[in-house]
Design an enzyme around this catalytic site. Structure first.
Site, PDB file in Angstrom:
ATOM      1  N   LYS A 298     115.241 139.306 157.174  1.00 27.72           N
ATOM      2  CA  LYS A 298     114.463 138.885 157.619  1.00 27.72           C
ATOM      3  C   LYS A 298     113.668 139.490 159.157  1.00 27.72           C
ATOM      4  CE  LYS A 298     109.760 135.349 157.850  1.00 27.72           C
ATOM      5  NZ  LYS A 298     109.345 134.216 157.593  1.00 27.72           N
TER       6      LYS A 298
ATOM      7  N   SER B 294     105.908 133.649 154.258  1.00 27.24           N
ATOM      8  CA  SER B 294     106.165 134.966 154.791  1.00 27.24           C
ATOM      9  C   SER B 294     107.464 135.781 154.745  1.00 27.24           C
ATOM     10  CB  SER B 294     105.941 134.470 156.052  1.00 27.24           C
ATOM     11  OG  SER B 294     107.193 133.751 157.013  1.00 27.24           O
TER      12      SER B 294
ATOM     13  N   SER C 144     107.961 129.182 154.229  1.00 28.20           N
ATOM     14  CA  SER C 144     108.625 129.940 154.433  1.00 28.20           C
ATOM     15  C   SER C 144     109.271 130.503 154.123  1.00 28.20           C
ATOM     16  CB  SER C 144     108.159 130.683 155.558  1.00 28.20           C
ATOM     17  OG  SER C 144     106.307 130.730 155.750  1.00 28.20           O
TER      18      SER C 144
END
Length: 536
Positions: A116, A197, A221
Site C-alpha cells: 500500500k 483504503s 481498511s
C-alpha cells in the site's frame, strides 16, 4: 438471494481486457523486458506460495519468470482496475539477485508482493499516501515491514492505490480514490467499490497481479477490501507488526497486515512481518506473544470443538445478502464440529458505533501524527497539516476534483487537550475491550466471534461518495484487537466476507478457525471483470 452460478467473462469484458493491454501509457514504468514473458497467460493464477516455491524447487520457475508474469498482467489488466499506483522499476533486478543466491532467504524467496502506498521504500518508488503533495518523496530507509519482506526474500513489485490519506481526507466515503492514482475498481464488477483504503492491495491480490500484498487498517481498511475483493485480510493486534516508516493515521488503532488469496499465504506473510520494531514502541508489548511461523496453527479440522459466538445486535440486519451468506457460513461451521452460541452479543455494540470519544481520539492522534510525519519527511513538500490543506486548495483542479478535504479541515480545526484525549482513549478501550469483546468472550467461554464483514460492494459514486451500510470492523478497531476476513459467498456475483474476531494476541486461534472454515467452504474464485451494464 445469492447468484450461485459462476458468471463468465462477457464478450465486452474480453474486449476491455484487450483494450487494457494497449492502454499502457499510465504504467510507463513497466519494464519493456517484462513483456517478453515465457509463461502462458493464466498459467500461474491462483497458485499459492507453497505451490510456487515447489515449482521453483523443481526448476520449472524462478523469480525472474514469476516477476515478469505479474508485470505483464499489471500491464494488460490493471488499466481496467487502477489498483497499482506505481511499478517498481527495479523489480526484475531484485528478482535476478534472488535467483543468483544459492540459499533461500526465507519463506517468501522470489515471491512478488505489493505494498500500500503508505509504506516507505528506499528505492526509486515514491511514497505518497496517494497525494500529489508527496510526489517525489523517496525515504532513505525502508519501512520495517518492507525491510522484513525483503529479508524473507520477497520481490517488492510495486505500490498500490488507496483512498487518499487512508480515507482521512474526506468525511464521505470515496474508497480507492486518490489524486495520484485515480479510482480503483472492483475486479468482480467494474462499477463497484473496492472498499476502504487498502482497496488497491485487495483488488491487485484478487486479480492475480501479485502473490500477496500489504495493507493497513485504522477501522475496516484491511478486512473491508478483503471482503469486497474475495480475498483474505488479516488485521493484527496493534503492536504485533511494526509501523516504523508507515505514514500514520490513528496510531492507537493503526495496524499493518497481509492480504492474500488464501489463509495459508496470509499466515506465511504475517510470520515474516511480526517482531519488535525499534521505530514503533507499541511493538514492545508483543515480546513473547508473536510467532515466526503462523502456519503451524493451521488445522483443517480446527473448527471441531471450537466455541463460536454470533453477535447479532448491530452486526447483522443491515444487509439481507450479507445475513444470508453469514447464516450459510454458520451452518458450515456447525457441520465442521463447532459449537455456535447464538446470540452472543457484544454488550456495548450500539454505543461503539456512535461514540463521541472515538472522534476525539481520531482527531487528536491524526493531527499530531501527520504533523510529525510531514515535518520529518525528506524533500520539498508540505510540512504540516495546515500546509497540506493549502496545497490541496492551490491544486484543487486535481486534488479536489471529486473529493472534498472536509475531513482534513475538520481535524485541523478541532483542538482537544491532552486530558480530554486521554479520557476519550480510556473510554474507547474500556467499552471495546473489558466491557465489549472480552466481556462476551468470557461470558460464553468463546474462542472467537463471527459476523459478516460488510455487505456486497456498492456502486462507485465519485460525486456523492460511496454508500456504506454497516460492517464488523469497529469493535476490533477501537480495541486494537485482531480480526480476519475470509471469503464467505457471493450476492449476484459480488463478494461478501466473514469476519473472525478475538481478543488481543489471538491470531493463532483466529487463523486456525479461518483456515478450517476456508477449507470447509471453498468460496474463493477468480474475478471476471464484469462491465457496468452486466447484471446486478
Amino acid at each position: 438471494m445469492e447468484d450461485t452460478e459462476r458468471i463468465h467473462t462477457t464478450r465486452r469484458s474480453v474486449l476491455a481486457l484487450g483494450t487494457a493491454a494497449a492502454a499502457t501509457a499510465g504504467l510507463g514504468s513497466v519494464p519493456a523486458e517484462a513483456r517478453a514473458h515465457d509463461t502462458a497467460p493464466g498459467e500461474l493464477d491462483e497458485l499459492g506460495i507453497a505451490e510456487l516455491r515447489d515449482l521453483m524447487a523443481e526448476g520449472r520457475l524462478d523469480a525472474v519468470r514469476l516477476t515478469r508474469y505479474y508485470l505483464e498482467r499489471i500491464e494488460r489488466i490493471d488499466p481496467l482496475l487502477r489498483s497499482v499506483i506505481e511499478v517498481n522499476p527495479d523489480a526484475l533486478r531484485e528478482a535476478r539477485r534472488l535467483d543468483a543466491e544459492r540459499r533461500p532467504r526465507g519463506p517468501l524467496h522470489g515471491m512478488p508482493v505489493v505494498l500500500k502506498d503508505l509504506v516507505e521504500t528506499a528505492d526509486r518508488m515514491h511514497t505518497t499516501a496517494g497525494s500529489l503533495a508527496l510526489e517525489g518523496l523517496r525515504p532513505a530507509q525502508d519501512a520495517t515491514v518492507a525491510a522484513r519482506l525483503r529479508a524473507a526474500g520477497a520481490v517488492v513489485l510495486g505500490k498500490t492505490n488507496l483512498s487518499e490519506w487512508a480515507g482521512g481526507m474526506s468525511l464521505t466515503h470515496h474508497a480507492g480514490w486518490s489524486a495520484r492514482g485515480g479510482q480503483t475498481r472492483n475486479p468482480y464488477k467494474l462499477d463497484r467499490s473496492p472498499n476502504e483504503s487498502s482497496s488497491g492491495t485487495g483488488a491487485a491480490v484478487a486479480a492475480n497481479l501479485c502473490v500477496a500484498g500489504i495493507g493497513t487498517e485504522t477501522n475496516g481498511s484491511i478486512i473491508d477490501p478483503a471482503s469486497a475483493n474475495c480475498v483474505v485480510g488479516v488485521k493484527p493486534t496493534v503492536g504485533l507488526v511494526g509501523r516504523g516508516g508507515v505514514i500514520p493515521g490513528v496510531p492507537s488503532q493503526d495496524s499493518v497486515g497481509p492480504l492474500a488469496r488464501t489463509v495459508r499465504d496470509a499466515a506465511i506473510l504475517l510470520g515474516t512481518l511480526v517482531g519488535v520494531d525499534e521505530r514503533d514502541p507499541a511493538t514492545g508489548a508483543s515480546r513473547g506473544r508473536f510467532h515466526r511461523d503462523y502456519t503451524r496453527f493451521l488445522d483443517a479440522d480446527g473448527l471441531r470443538g471450537a466455541r463460536i459466538g454470533v453477535p447479532r445486535t448491530v452486526y447483522f440486519g443491515y444487509d439481507a445478502h450479507a445475513d444470508e451468506i453469514a447464516e450459510r457460513a454458520i451452518a458450515v461451521m456447525r457441520e465442521a464440529g463447532a459449537t455456535v452460541v447464538d446470540p452472543a452479543d457484544i454488550p456495548t455494540a450500539e454505543r461503539l458505533e456512535d461514540l463521541p470519544s472515538s472522534m476525539v481520539v481520531q482527531a487528536y492522534e491524526f493531527k499530531r501524527a501527520l504533523n510529525a510525519y510531514l515535518a520529518a519527511a525528506p524533500g520539498d513538500h508540505p510540512r504540516s497539516l495546515a500546509e497540506l490543506i493549502a496545497f490541496n486548495r492551490a491544486h484543487a483542479d486535481r486534488e479536489l476534483r471529486y473529493v472534498r478535504q472536509d475531513g482534513l479541515e475538520a481535524v485541523q480545526q478541532l483542538d482537544f487537550t491532552e486530558r480530554e484525549y486521554r479520557e476519550a482513549l480510556a473510554t474507547n478501550h474500556r467499552l471495546s475491550r473489558a466491557e465489549g469483546i472480552d466481556a462476551v468472550l468470557r461470558r460464553h467461554r468463546l474462542d472467537a466471534l463471527v459476523m459478516p464483514t460488510t455487505g456486497p460492494p456498492a456502486k462507485i459514486d465519485l460525486i456523492r461518495g460511496d454508500t456504506y451500510g454497516g460492517g464488523a470492523s469497529t469493535p476490533a478497531a477501537l480495541a486494537g484487537y485482531p480480526a480476519i476476513s475470509v471469503p464467505a459467498g457471493f450476492a449476484f456475483g459480488l463478494p461478501v466476507g466473514l469476519t473472525f474476531m478475538g481478543t488481543a494476541w489471538s491470531e493463532p486461534v483466529l487463523l486456525r478457525l479461518a483456515y478450517a472454515y476456508e477449507r470447509a467452504s471453498r468460496v474463493r474464485r477468480p474475478p471476471t471483470y464484469r462491465p457496468a451494464d452486466v447484471g446486478f
